[in-house]
Design a protein around this motif. Structure first.
Motif, PDB file in Angstrom:
ATOM      1  N   PRO A 223       0.784  -1.240   0.000  1.00  0.00           N
ATOM      2  CA  PRO A 223       0.000   0.000   0.000  1.00  0.00           C
ATOM      3  C   PRO A 223       0.814   1.287   0.000  1.00  0.00           C
ATOM      4  O   PRO A 223       0.238   2.369   0.012  1.00  0.00           O
ATOM      5  N   SER A 224       2.143   1.214   0.028  1.00  0.00           N
ATOM      6  CA  SER A 224       2.952   2.437   0.068  1.00  0.00           C
ATOM      7  C   SER A 224       4.196   2.268  -0.790  1.00  0.00           C
ATOM      8  O   SER A 224       4.636   1.136  -1.057  1.00  0.00           O
ATOM      9  N   LEU A 225       4.776   3.390  -1.191  1.00  0.00           N
ATOM     10  CA  LEU A 225       5.953   3.360  -2.041  1.00  0.00           C
ATOM     11  C   LEU A 225       7.138   2.716  -1.318  1.00  0.00           C
ATOM     12  O   LEU A 225       7.902   1.950  -1.920  1.00  0.00           O
ATOM     13  N   SER A 226       7.304   3.012  -0.028  1.00  0.00           N
ATOM     14  CA  SER A 226       8.436   2.447   0.712  1.00  0.00           C
ATOM     15  C   SER A 226       8.334   0.932   0.816  1.00  0.00           C
ATOM     16  O   SER A 226       9.331   0.216   0.659  1.00  0.00           O
ATOM     17  N   ARG A 227       7.130   0.424   1.074  1.00  0.00           N
ATOM     18  CA  ARG A 227       6.963  -1.030   1.184  1.00  0.00           C
ATOM     19  C   ARG A 227       7.115  -1.707  -0.171  1.00  0.00           C
ATOM     20  O   ARG A 227       7.664  -2.810  -0.267  1.00  0.00           O
ATOM     21  N   LEU A 228       6.652  -1.052  -1.221  1.00  0.00           N
ATOM     22  CA  LEU A 228       6.845  -1.594  -2.568  1.00  0.00           C
ATOM     23  C   LEU A 228       8.333  -1.647  -2.901  1.00  0.00           C
ATOM     24  O   LEU A 228       8.818  -2.643  -3.460  1.00  0.00           O
ATOM     25  N   ALA A 229       9.072  -0.577  -2.567  1.00  0.00           N
ATOM     26  CA  ALA A 229      10.506  -0.527  -2.854  1.00  0.00           C
ATOM     27  C   ALA A 229      11.241  -1.653  -2.129  1.00  0.00           C
ATOM     28  O   ALA A 229      12.106  -2.327  -2.711  1.00  0.00           O
ATOM     29  N   ARG A 230      10.901  -1.876  -0.848  1.00  0.00           N
ATOM     30  CA  ARG A 230      11.544  -2.960  -0.096  1.00  0.00           C
ATOM     31  C   ARG A 230      11.227  -4.319  -0.715  1.00  0.00           C
ATOM     32  O   ARG A 230      12.093  -5.182  -0.820  1.00  0.00           O
ATOM     33  N   GLN A 231       9.966  -4.497  -1.100  1.00  0.00           N
ATOM     34  CA  GLN A 231       9.560  -5.761  -1.709  1.00  0.00           C
ATOM     35  C   GLN A 231      10.318  -6.015  -3.005  1.00  0.00           C
ATOM     36  O   GLN A 231      10.846  -7.109  -3.238  1.00  0.00           O
ATOM     37  N   MET A 232      10.402  -4.991  -3.870  1.00  0.00           N
ATOM     38  CA  MET A 232      11.058  -5.161  -5.160  1.00  0.00           C
ATOM     39  C   MET A 232      12.568  -5.348  -5.008  1.00  0.00           C
ATOM     40  O   MET A 232      13.184  -6.143  -5.735  1.00  0.00           O
ATOM     41  N   LEU A 233      13.176  -4.629  -4.069  1.00  0.00           N
ATOM     42  CA  LEU A 233      14.607  -4.802  -3.834  1.00  0.00           C
ATOM     43  C   LEU A 233      14.897  -6.232  -3.381  1.00  0.00           C
ATOM     44  O   LEU A 233      15.834  -6.881  -3.883  1.00  0.00           O
ATOM     45  N   SER A 234      14.097  -6.747  -2.444  1.00  0.00           N
ATOM     46  CA  SER A 234      14.292  -8.105  -1.954  1.00  0.00           C
ATOM     47  C   SER A 234      14.035  -9.133  -3.045  1.00  0.00           C
ATOM     48  O   SER A 234      14.779 -10.111  -3.186  1.00  0.00           O
ATOM     49  N   THR A 235      12.977  -8.922  -3.815  1.00  0.00           N
ATOM     50  CA  THR A 235      12.658  -9.859  -4.890  1.00  0.00           C
ATOM     51  C   THR A 235      13.772  -9.883  -5.933  1.00  0.00           C
ATOM     52  O   THR A 235      14.193 -10.956  -6.386  1.00  0.00           O
ATOM     53  N   GLY A 236      14.257  -8.708  -6.326  1.00  0.00           N
ATOM     54  CA  GLY A 236      15.344  -8.644  -7.297  1.00  0.00           C
ATOM     55  C   GLY A 236      16.617  -9.260  -6.764  1.00  0.00           C
ATOM     56  O   GLY A 236      17.343  -9.963  -7.493  1.00  0.00           O
ATOM     57  N   LEU A 237      16.910  -9.004  -5.487  1.00  0.00           N
ATOM     58  CA  LEU A 237      18.123  -9.537  -4.886  1.00  0.00           C
ATOM     59  C   LEU A 237      18.117 -11.068  -4.914  1.00  0.00           C
ATOM     60  O   LEU A 237      19.098 -11.707  -5.308  1.00  0.00           O
ATOM     61  N   TRP A 238      16.983 -11.653  -4.510  1.00  0.00           N
ATOM     62  CA  TRP A 238      16.907 -13.109  -4.520  1.00  0.00           C
ATOM     63  C   TRP A 238      16.856 -13.667  -5.938  1.00  0.00           C
ATOM     64  O   TRP A 238      17.369 -14.758  -6.207  1.00  0.00           O
ATOM     65  N   ARG A 239      16.242 -12.909  -6.870  1.00  0.00           N
ATOM     66  CA  ARG A 239      16.245 -13.372  -8.259  1.00  0.00           C
ATOM     67  C   ARG A 239      17.671 -13.420  -8.801  1.00  0.00           C
ATOM     68  O   ARG A 239      18.060 -14.342  -9.535  1.00  0.00           O
ATOM     69  N   GLY A 240      18.486 -12.411  -8.434  1.00  0.00           N
ATOM     70  CA  GLY A 240      19.882 -12.410  -8.835  1.00  0.00           C
ATOM     71  C   GLY A 240      20.649 -13.562  -8.225  1.00  0.00           C
ATOM     72  O   GLY A 240      21.481 -14.208  -8.883  1.00  0.00           O
ATOM     73  N   GLU A 241      20.383 -13.837  -6.950  1.00  0.00           N
ATOM     74  CA  GLU A 241      21.019 -14.970  -6.275  1.00  0.00           C
ATOM     75  C   GLU A 241      20.672 -16.282  -6.963  1.00  0.00           C
ATOM     76  O   GLU A 241      21.541 -17.134  -7.202  1.00  0.00           O
ATOM     77  N   LEU A 242      19.387 -16.461  -7.311  1.00  0.00           N
ATOM     78  CA  LEU A 242      18.963 -17.690  -7.977  1.00  0.00           C
ATOM     79  C   LEU A 242      19.534 -17.786  -9.383  1.00  0.00           C
ATOM     80  O   LEU A 242      19.885 -18.875  -9.844  1.00  0.00           O
ATOM     81  N   ALA A 243      19.643 -16.647 -10.075  1.00  0.00           N
ATOM     82  CA  ALA A 243      20.229 -16.648 -11.417  1.00  0.00           C
ATOM     83  C   ALA A 243      21.690 -17.068 -11.365  1.00  0.00           C
ATOM     84  O   ALA A 243      22.190 -17.754 -12.276  1.00  0.00           O
ATOM     85  N   ARG A 244      22.377 -16.672 -10.303  1.00  0.00           N
ATOM     86  CA  ARG A 244      23.781 -17.063 -10.157  1.00  0.00           C
ATOM     87  C   ARG A 244      23.906 -18.543  -9.789  1.00  0.00           C
ATOM     88  O   ARG A 244      24.784 -19.253 -10.282  1.00  0.00           O
TER      89      ARG A 244
END
Length: 353
Positions: A223-244
């Motif tokens: 519901p907020s920009l800050s929570r969306l940013a945290r969610q996307m940062l975490s999702t991208g970080l783990w996606r990068g980890e899985l890609a590696r």
């Protein structure tokens, strides 16, 4: 081909176990659980909530629901992570079909009936469908629009729909319990993207993952920009980890956001150097670097234009903020994960209150 999901030749419907990890979800969990209790599936079922250490009143809320309905059981998830909660709930449940549910999701009444029938018809190990993001306020509506657009989250079937058939992964999932146990359930070391990794193992062990657009689940975005940013940062970080970790199992679409981040950042830096060059009376050819951020801005503006027509100007204006937030936070996270530039990846769950 997997075994049929019916318990006996008397066509008795098999039991279904709904499993849901819950952590700081006081605003959403009641609607999510209610959607399970109102399913039109006629077989027996149970609802298992794996409760993490919440601080927003979620604990009291789920205990109250369990006290008035014996079909709901609450088990402790002291770790608090999503994969740990899923595994705890699976171990505490009993029926041969396991349906994963997110506290931000609302299942349509026919979800379990269609999912179980699809398991039987296809012989798949996991069946899932579309994450139908819907918002109740302009910001959430903008996030939902971004989720459901090909430019937002890559245009995969679980976000934008598509033809029925075998898939890399699906949203949530309706699993055969024996298939989950066979591959070792969810990897508790993977805090986000654990569904993709589990589906990878199911397919690696000769199973199949099946997408059907008939299964469409309402999802409430952050519901907020800050929570969306945290969610996307975490999702991208783990996606990068899985890609590696699993380089052969990744499509090119996963690399588009980090390439965009690098291109826009490099172009901006070069353009600024070009300004300095021009100020010093030198040829300012590096000003051409600004073409990269300008091109990206034009793409965002073009993508936002169709949003204004059905949803209004406020949603379209939020879309102009939401889309870059998703792209840049996800892309930066991917680079950090892929290059192992984070010191404690397990701390990034995207599930903060």
């Amino acid at each position: 081909m997997a075994s049929p999901v019916h318990e006996s030749p008397d066509t008795e419907l098999i039991g279904v176990s709904y499993i849901m990890p819950v952590l700081n979800e006081a605003s959403h969990v009641r609607a999510a659980v209610q959607s399970l209790l109102e399913q039109d599936y006629d077989g027996p079922f149970e609802v298992t909530l794996a409760l993490g250490p919440s601080i927003d009143g979620t604990t009291e809320l789920v205990e109250e629901m369990a006290a008035v309905d014996p079909r709901i059981q609450v088990v402790a998830n002291e770790v608090g992570s999503t994969p740990a909660g899923l595994n705890i709930a699976i171990r505490a449940s009993h029926y041969p079909v396991v349906i994963r549910v997110d506290a931000h999701s609302v299942l349509p009444r026919d979800y379990a009936r269609i999912a179980v029938a699809t398991l039987e018809r296809t012989g798949a190990d996991n069946v899932g469908g579309i994450m139908d993001a819907q918002g109740t306020a302009p910001f959430q509506q903008a996030v939902a629009r971004a989720y459901g657009s090909r430019i937002g989250l890559g245009g995969t079937p679980l976000h934008v729909g598509g033809a029925e058939g075998e898939a890399e992964t699906v949203y949530l999932g309706c699993f055969r319990r024996d298939s989950l146990l066979r591959v070792g359930m969810f990897d508790e070391g993977i805090k986000r993207g654990q569904d993709w990794e589990l589906n990878r193992r199911l397919r690696e062990h000769g199973g199949s993952v099946w997408f059907t657009p008939e299964l469409k689940v309402i999802y409430r975005p952050r519901p907020s920009l800050s929570r969306l940013a945290r969610q996307m940062l975490s999702t991208g970080l783990w996606r990068g980890e899985l890609a590696r970790r699993y380089p052969a199992a990744n499509g090119l679409r996963y690399f588009a956001p980090p390439v965009m981040v690098l291109g826009v950042t490099l172009g901006t830096v070069l353009g600024i150097i070009g300004i300095v060059q021009a100020a010093l009376g030198l040829p300012g050819w590096l000003l051409l670097g600004f073409l990269a951020p300008i091109a990206y801005l034009l793409i965002v503006l073009v993508a936002a234009a169709p949003v204004a027509r059905p949803d209004g100007v406020r949603v379209a204006l939020w879309f102009l903020v939401v889309l870059p937030c998703i792209h840049f936070c996800w892309g930066v996270g991917f680079l950090l994960g892929y290059l192992k530039l984070t010191t404690n990846i397990s701390a990034h769950t995207g599930r903060h209150p």
